[in-house]
Motif scaffolding. Structure first.
Motif, short mmCIF file in Angstrom:
data_model
loop_
_atom_site.label_atom_id
_atom_site.label_comp_id
_atom_site.label_asym_id
_atom_site.label_seq_id
_atom_site.Cartn_x
_atom_site.Cartn_y
_atom_site.Cartn_z
N PHE A 126 0.82 -1.22 0.00
CA PHE A 126 0.00 0.00 0.00
C PHE A 126 0.85 1.26 0.00
N GLY A 167 9.30 8.65 7.72
CA GLY A 167 9.43 9.11 6.34
C GLY A 167 9.85 7.95 5.45
N GLU A 170 12.86 1.93 5.89
CA GLU A 170 12.59 1.07 7.04
C GLU A 170 13.74 1.30 8.03
N SER A 201 9.55 4.07 13.87
CA SER A 201 8.47 3.21 13.41
C SER A 201 9.02 2.11 12.50
N THR A 202 8.62 0.88 12.77
CA THR A 202 9.13 -0.24 11.99
C THR A 202 8.01 -1.11 11.44
N SER A 203 8.31 -1.74 10.31
CA SER A 203 7.37 -2.69 9.72
C SER A 203 7.43 -4.04 10.46
N ASN A 225 -1.02 -3.08 10.91
CA ASN A 225 -1.74 -3.05 9.62
C ASN A 225 -2.58 -4.27 9.28
N VAL A 267 -3.00 1.09 9.12
CA VAL A 267 -3.52 1.77 7.93
C VAL A 267 -4.84 1.12 7.54
N PRO A 297 -6.01 6.68 8.01
CA PRO A 297 -6.74 6.54 6.75
C PRO A 297 -5.72 6.33 5.63
N PHE A 298 -5.99 5.41 4.74
CA PHE A 298 -5.08 5.13 3.63
C PHE A 298 -5.02 6.34 2.70
N ASN A 299 -3.81 6.74 2.36
CA ASN A 299 -3.63 7.81 1.37
C ASN A 299 -3.40 7.19 0.00
N HIS A 301 -2.58 6.69 -4.03
CA HIS A 301 -1.58 7.21 -4.96
C HIS A 301 -1.70 6.44 -6.26
N CYS A 342 1.51 10.28 4.64
CA CYS A 342 2.09 8.95 4.88
C CYS A 342 2.06 8.12 3.61
N1 SAH Z 1 9.05 1.67 7.39
C1 SAH Z 1 8.51 2.20 8.60
C2 SAH Z 1 8.29 3.69 8.60
C3 SAH Z 1 7.74 4.34 7.34
S1 SAH Z 1 6.03 4.19 6.96
C4 SAH Z 1 7.23 1.48 8.96
O1 SAH Z 1 6.79 0.66 8.19
O2 SAH Z 1 6.71 1.71 10.04
C5 SAH Z 1 5.18 5.12 8.19
C6 SAH Z 1 3.72 4.69 8.31
O3 SAH Z 1 2.97 5.03 7.15
C7 SAH Z 1 3.57 3.18 8.48
O4 SAH Z 1 2.73 2.91 9.57
C8 SAH Z 1 2.90 2.74 7.20
O5 SAH Z 1 2.10 1.60 7.44
C9 SAH Z 1 2.12 3.96 6.81
N2 SAH Z 1 1.77 4.05 5.38
C10 SAH Z 1 2.49 3.61 4.32
N3 SAH Z 1 1.85 3.88 3.18
C11 SAH Z 1 0.70 4.50 3.51
C12 SAH Z 1 -0.39 5.04 2.76
N4 SAH Z 1 -0.40 5.02 1.43
N5 SAH Z 1 -1.39 5.63 3.43
C13 SAH Z 1 -1.36 5.71 4.78
N6 SAH Z 1 -0.37 5.24 5.54
C14 SAH Z 1 0.65 4.62 4.91
#
Ligand code: SAH
Length: 376
Positions: A126, A167, A170, A201-203, A225, A267, A297-299, A301, A342
């Motif tokens: 996403f 930002g 990872e 923040s980590t995945s 997520n 998300v 909320p999902f952004n 793109h 995000c």
């Molecule tokens: N890699 C790290 C930090 C960067 S992403 C991590 O995964 O935590 C920061 C946050 O943005 C994460 O929680 C990720 O799940 C979220 N994110 C990524 N793409 C997004 C989107 N399109 N809309 C909303 N949140 C999103």
């Protein structure tokens, strides 16, 4: 001591902890330790960009420093202010790559969201940044300098209060830069951010979560997520290496300090992870360790197959958590007119088609009916 240098062999001063700076000044330049405190303060309190501004350092030492060391490691490139005040700052690295930091102002705090890599290797389905792939790790100085130079650029009016590593990149794929960078940001004689106000923040890279807990007191956020391996394997391929069971057990064992809680980012993807059952499973997950939930909320793109859960449904989801006593917030979507929200970081020129993971059978029809589906 192994200090990080640029291509001309100059030591990157903002890549050193205060202890390392002291060692370097004493061992390499034959200076007295008190010099380190002076220079530290020029680097992080006055935030100077040249040695000539260090007026209490002797001319001879300044000349030596000019030859052997460097202050700024990144160069301001562009600034874009969105209608809501969210400000995207871009920086040029020595390599020529462009990275981004985002200032998110609000009534209570001014948060700077910083990058830890150019691109990212995690391939979350996403996320827009994922589609760059990984180009490069940032070094310590390139991470710290995003904070110092943003402060300098934003001036007196906007005091940064919080730092989040959310930002590009990872962070735990680059722990050797990220962990020391947090220590530098929290140094009380320098930038002096409290440990409650620096969040990484980590995945979900399990060994690095453990290492982080041992080596820094900065705060942890985990991008959860999903509440099942079926969905998480699909939207966050890293889950195939560290499945939910292992990840959640790691969060149970984590060395929480007084009043510390891990933030679970979530998300909201329509029809994918937003059912009542998901909410209930999320409630039981939060019971296992000190935590709070941040719904995002999902952004959308270009080229994405996902849609955000609708606002009313996000609120319903939040309500289920709230009614069960879970501490939950819904993140306001900010700055999306400047592609600074995000998961939208990175310039369109570097995009490629996502490396799609196959969606589990039961989701395919729903995704296809919305628009893009499995089309590519
Ligand atoms: N890699 C790290 C930090 C960067 S992403 C991590 O995964 O935590 C920061 C946050 O943005 C994460 O929680 C990720 O799940 C979220 N994110 C990524 N793409 C997004 C989107 N399109 N809309 C909303 N949140 C999103």
């Amino acid at each position: 001591m192994e200090a990080q240098c640029d291509s001309e062999g100059r030591v990157l001063l903002r890549g050193l902890t205060r202890e390392q700076l002291t060692t370097w000044l004493v061992e390499e330049l034959g200076e007295k330790p008190f010099r380190a405190k002076q220079i530290w303060s020029w680097l992080y309190v006055r935030m100077v960009s040249s040695f000539d501004e260090m007026t209490d350092v002797s001319k001879a030492t300044r000349a030596l420093l000019k030859e052997r060391a460097r202050i700024d490691s990144i160069e301001a490139h562009e600034k874009h202010v969105a209608r809501d005040g969210t400000t995207k700052l871009t920086w040029r690295l020595d390599s020529g790559a462009i990275i981004e930091s985002v200032l998110i102002p609000s009534a209570k705090r001014n948060t700077l969201c910083i990058s830890s890599q150019v691109g990212c290797a995690m391939n979350c389905q996403f996320c827009y940044t994922a589609r760059m792939g990984l180009a490069q790790n940032l070094n310590v100085a390139e991470i710290v300098d995003q904070v110092v130079q943003s402060r300098r650029l934003l001036g007196e009016d906007i005091q940064l209060t919080n730092i989040v590593f959310m930002g590009m990149g990872e962070p735990f794929h680059n722990p050797n830069s990220v962990i020391p960078a947090t220590l530098i940001m929290m140094d009380r004689l320098g930038l002096d951010f409290s440990q409650r106000r620096v969040t990484v923040s980590t995945s979900g890279l399990v060994p690095e979560i453990e290492r982080f807990g041992r080596e820094t007191r900065a705060r942890l956020a985990v991008s959860l997520n999903a509440t099942t391996d079926e969905v998480r394997d699909w939207i966050m391929p890293i889950n195939r290496r560290y499945p939910l069971g292992v990840l959640l057990e790691t969060l149970e064992q984590y060395p929480y300090r007084k009043n510390e809680r891990v933030t679970l980012e979530y998300v909201m993807l329509r029809g994918v992870n937003d059912t009542r059952e998901d909410a209930r499973r999320l409630v039981s997950i939060t019971r296992r360790f000190p935590s709070k939930v941040n719904l995002i909320p999902f952004n959308p793109h270009d080229g994405t197959e996902f849609e955000s859960t609708r606002r009313a449904d996000i609120d319903r989801f939040a309500q289920i958590l709230f009614s069960q006593g879970v501490s939950v917030t819904v993140r306001q979507t900010r700055g999306d007119d400047g592609m600074a929200a995000c998961g939208q970081l990175g310039s369109p020129g570097e995009r490629r088609e996502p490396k799609r993971m196959p969606a589990p059978e039961r989701f395919r029809e729903a995704l296809a009916s919305w628009n893009v589906g499995e089309g590519s």
